[in-house]
Every structure is written in structure tokens, then in C-alpha cells.
Enzyme design. Structure first.
Site, PDB file in Angstrom:
ATOM      1  CG  ASN A  60      -1.451   1.001   1.414  1.00  0.00           C
ATOM      2  OD1 ASN A  60      -1.423   2.223   0.402  1.00  0.00           O
ATOM      3  ND2 ASN A  60      -2.345   1.178   3.135  1.00  0.00           N
ATOM      4  CD1 TRP A  61       4.195   1.418  -2.680  1.00  0.00           C
ATOM      5  CD2 TRP A  61       3.693   2.070  -4.519  1.00  0.00           C
ATOM      6  NE1 TRP A  61       4.439   0.680  -3.183  1.00  0.00           N
ATOM      7  CE2 TRP A  61       5.142   0.899  -4.120  1.00  0.00           C
ATOM      8  CE3 TRP A  61       4.023   2.824  -5.667  1.00  0.00           C
ATOM      9  CZ2 TRP A  61       5.066   0.875  -6.228  1.00  0.00           C
ATOM     10  CZ3 TRP A  61       4.434   2.204  -6.537  1.00  0.00           C
ATOM     11  CH2 TRP A  61       5.140   1.346  -7.045  1.00  0.00           C
ATOM     12  CE  LYS A  62      -0.006   3.298   4.599  1.00  0.00           C
ATOM     13  NZ  LYS A  62       0.463   2.946   6.509  1.00  0.00           N
ATOM     14  CG  HIS A 120      -5.618   2.055   5.469  1.00  0.00           C
ATOM     15  ND1 HIS A 120      -5.232   2.647   5.983  1.00  0.00           N
ATOM     16  CD2 HIS A 120      -4.612   0.657   5.045  1.00  0.00           C
ATOM     17  CE1 HIS A 120      -4.126   2.208   6.049  1.00  0.00           C
ATOM     18  NE2 HIS A 120      -3.313   0.894   6.175  1.00  0.00           N
ATOM     19  CD  GLU A 138      -2.934   5.190   6.728  1.00  0.00           C
ATOM     20  OE1 GLU A 138      -3.012   5.180   5.832  1.00  0.00           O
ATOM     21  OE2 GLU A 138      -1.886   4.349   7.862  1.00  0.00           O
ATOM     22  CD  GLU A 183      -3.069  -2.940   7.351  1.00  0.00           C
ATOM     23  OE1 GLU A 183      -2.114  -2.984   7.134  1.00  0.00           O
ATOM     24  OE2 GLU A 183      -3.462  -1.953   6.842  1.00  0.00           O
ATOM     25  N   GLY A 200       3.002   1.552  10.240  1.00  0.00           N
ATOM     26  CA  GLY A 200       3.898   3.034  10.767  1.00  0.00           C
ATOM     27  C   GLY A 200       4.207   3.149  11.851  1.00  0.00           C
ATOM     28  CB  SER A 231       5.275  -2.538  12.050  1.00  0.00           C
ATOM     29  OG  SER A 231       4.674  -1.321  12.204  1.00  0.00           O
ATOM     30  N   GLY A 290       3.081  -1.403   4.588  1.00  0.00           N
ATOM     31  CA  GLY A 290       3.267  -0.054   4.082  1.00  0.00           C
ATOM     32  C   GLY A 290       4.287   0.988   3.665  1.00  0.00           C
ATOM     33  N   GLY A 291       5.328   1.392   4.982  1.00  0.00           N
ATOM     34  CA  GLY A 291       6.783   1.598   4.671  1.00  0.00           C
ATOM     35  C   GLY A 291       7.706   0.990   3.644  1.00  0.00           C
TER      36      GLY A 291
HETATM   37  P1  13P Z   1       3.314   0.344   7.723  1.00  0.00           P
HETATM   38  O1  13P Z   1       3.792  -1.003   6.664  1.00  0.00           O
HETATM   39  O2  13P Z   1       4.166   1.651   7.356  1.00  0.00           O
HETATM   40  O3  13P Z   1       3.306  -0.109   8.937  1.00  0.00           O
HETATM   41  O4  13P Z   1       1.310   0.911   7.367  1.00  0.00           O
HETATM   42  C1  13P Z   1       0.395  -0.475   6.902  1.00  0.00           C
HETATM   43  C2  13P Z   1       0.074   0.155   6.591  1.00  0.00           C
HETATM   44  O5  13P Z   1      -1.125   1.051   7.436  1.00  0.00           O
HETATM   45  C3  13P Z   1      -0.471  -0.829   4.887  1.00  0.00           C
HETATM   46  O6  13P Z   1      -2.113  -0.579   4.744  1.00  0.00           O
END
Ligand code: 13P
Length: 252
Positions: A10-12, A96, A98, A168, A174, A214, A235-236
């Protein structure tokens, strides 16, 4: 049941068009010889068409980070499921945390989005997870129960055959704090039996349940080795193709 693991990035809200294309090209090269693992990246809406051209016919599939549930109309700023499918998208990340936290998404709107995705043949990835305070108050299972049952309300086993769940925990996103192996095992087991109780044992057997929060090359093997964990939503660490490939290759 043999569930093919899915490692999804997920590149957000990261990467301009050229940056997304560059990363996608790197990833395509790096995973040319990967077998038995499905790989997905979800760039921003703006980069989807460009990335779609890069990944077409490769081991990498394309996802979207969101969609709107209406087919078309006066909905300024929104993108429909059909528009995404037309651009080559296969998976849609829906609900998600967020989006729930910053954009007011509710289980009701999320459920409509899941239905809109299914209607056009997109595979929905329903994201669920508890906050730190909910965990501290021992509400984890009731929170997850509500997110799954309300998010999938009115749908049956047949319609949900392509569903993916992503657990999640919000406190692990994050933050560098990963849920412990025991915690993840317990939740994933719970979710699998929840799917059986709400739908059918077939659906429970075939549905992939991803872990997210993470995930890094250093912890991927331990997390992916847990029973009932069928992949990761990253994510990251998915932003860097060299890191992401080491998560994809967790087994080697
Ligand atoms: P991180 O891997 O950066 O913790 O993010 C997880 C995430 O929200 C994937 O959708």
C-alpha cells in the site's frame, strides 16, 4: 485448503507518477522469478494508469487504495470501481484505518464499497483492526466482529469468494511496533472462525487473511509462518523495491 499467499504494498500518498513508474519497473524485474506468492502494489489514483502499463503481463498485480460506491455521477473528487477496473486494477483496499480515521468512513459506507467492488469483479481487501485503547480495554474481538459483520452485511459466501481480509492493528501501523506472534495467531484464528460462523466453512477455508502493521524484511518470515496468516499488507517497507522484494521472498 491451499491459499496462495498475497504480499500487497500500500503506497499510500507517496510517489509522483515518474517515481511510481520507476519503483514498479524495479519491482517487476526483481520478482520475475517469484512463484507461489501473489504480489500486488497499490499506487495513488493518479499513478494507476501509468503503473498499469508497467505491470501488465508481469508477476505484479495492481490494486487501488480506495473507491467510491456509486457507478458515476456528480461526486466531485471520487473514482468508481468500474473506472479502476478499466485502468487494469484487480484489487481494491477498502476501509483502511486511515480512511476510517481521517475521512470518516464507517462500516456502512465500507460495506457499500465492498459491494461496488464485487459488482465489477474487483477483489476487495477489507481492512480491520483495533486501536491501542480498544486493545487495552479488551475490546479487540468485539471491534473486529463488528467491522467484519457490518462491513460484509447482506453479502453471501458466493459473492465473497474473492474477498481478502487484512488485519491491521492501528497501534502497529507506521509505528515500528509489530504485533507479537501470539497476538497475531490468536486474532487470525478468531477471524477464520468468525468467517465460518457468519458465512460457511468453505469461505473461511479459502479466504486469505493478511497481517499488516510494520511488516519489514526482518520480521516477515516469523509473521508469515504463523498459521492462518496468508500474506501481508505492507506500507512503508513496500515503497522501496529492494525492501519489498525481501518481504516477498520471506521464505527463501
Ligand atoms: P506500515 O507497514 O507502514 O506499518 O503500514 C501498514 C499499512 O497501513 C498497510 O496498509
Amino acid at each position: 485448503m491451499n491459499r496462495t499467499p498475497l504480499i500487497a504494498g500500500n503506497w499510500k500518498m507517496y510517489k509522483t507518477g515518474p517515481e511510481a513508474v520507476e519503483s514498479a519497473k524495479e519491482l517487476v524485474l526483481l520478482c520475475a522469478d517469484i512463484q507461489d506468492v501473489e504480489i500486488m502494489i497499490a499506487p495513488t489514483f493518479l499513478a494507476i494508469s501509468q503503473v498499469s502499463k508497467v505491470v501488465k503481463g508481469t508477476r505484479v498485480t495492481l490494486g487501488a487504495q480506495n473507491l467510491y460506491f456509486e457507478k458515476e455521477g456528480a461526486f466531485t473528487g471520487e473514482i468508481s470501481a468500474e473506472m479502476l477496473r478499466d485502468a487494469g486494477v484487480e484489487y481494491a483496499i477498502i476501509g483502511h484505518s486511515e480512511r476510517r480515521q481521517f475521512f470518516g468512513e464507517t462500516d456502512t459506507s465500507i460495506c457499500r464499497k465492498i459491494k461496488a467492488a464485487i459488482e465489477v469483479g474487483l477483489k476487495p481487501i477489507l481492512c480491520i483492526g483495533e486501536s491501542e485503547s480498544q486493545r487495552d480495554e479488551e475490546k479487540t474481538f468485539s471491534v473486529l466482529d463488528k467491522q467484519v459483520s457490518d462491513g460484509l452485511k447482506g453479502l453471501g459466501s458466493d459473492e465473497l469468494s474473492q474477498l481478502v481480509l487484512a488485519y491491521e492493528p492501528i497501534w502497529a501501523i507506521g509505528t515500528g511496533k509489530t504485533a507479537g506472534v501470539g497476538q497475531v495467531r490468536q486474532v487470525h484464528q478468531y477471524l477464520r472462525s468468525l468467517l465460518e460462523n457468519l458465512f460457511s466453512s468453505n469461505l473461511s477455508d479459502q479466504t486469505r487473511i493478511l497481517y499488516g502493521g510494520s511488516v519489514k524484511p526482518e520480521n516477515a518470515k516469523a509473521l508469515m509462518g504463523i498459521e492462518d496468516v496468508d500474506g501481508a499488507l505492507v506500507g512503508g517497507a513496500s515503497l522501496d523495491a529492494n525492501k519489498f522484494i525481501n518481504i516477498i521472498k520471506y521464505n527463501s
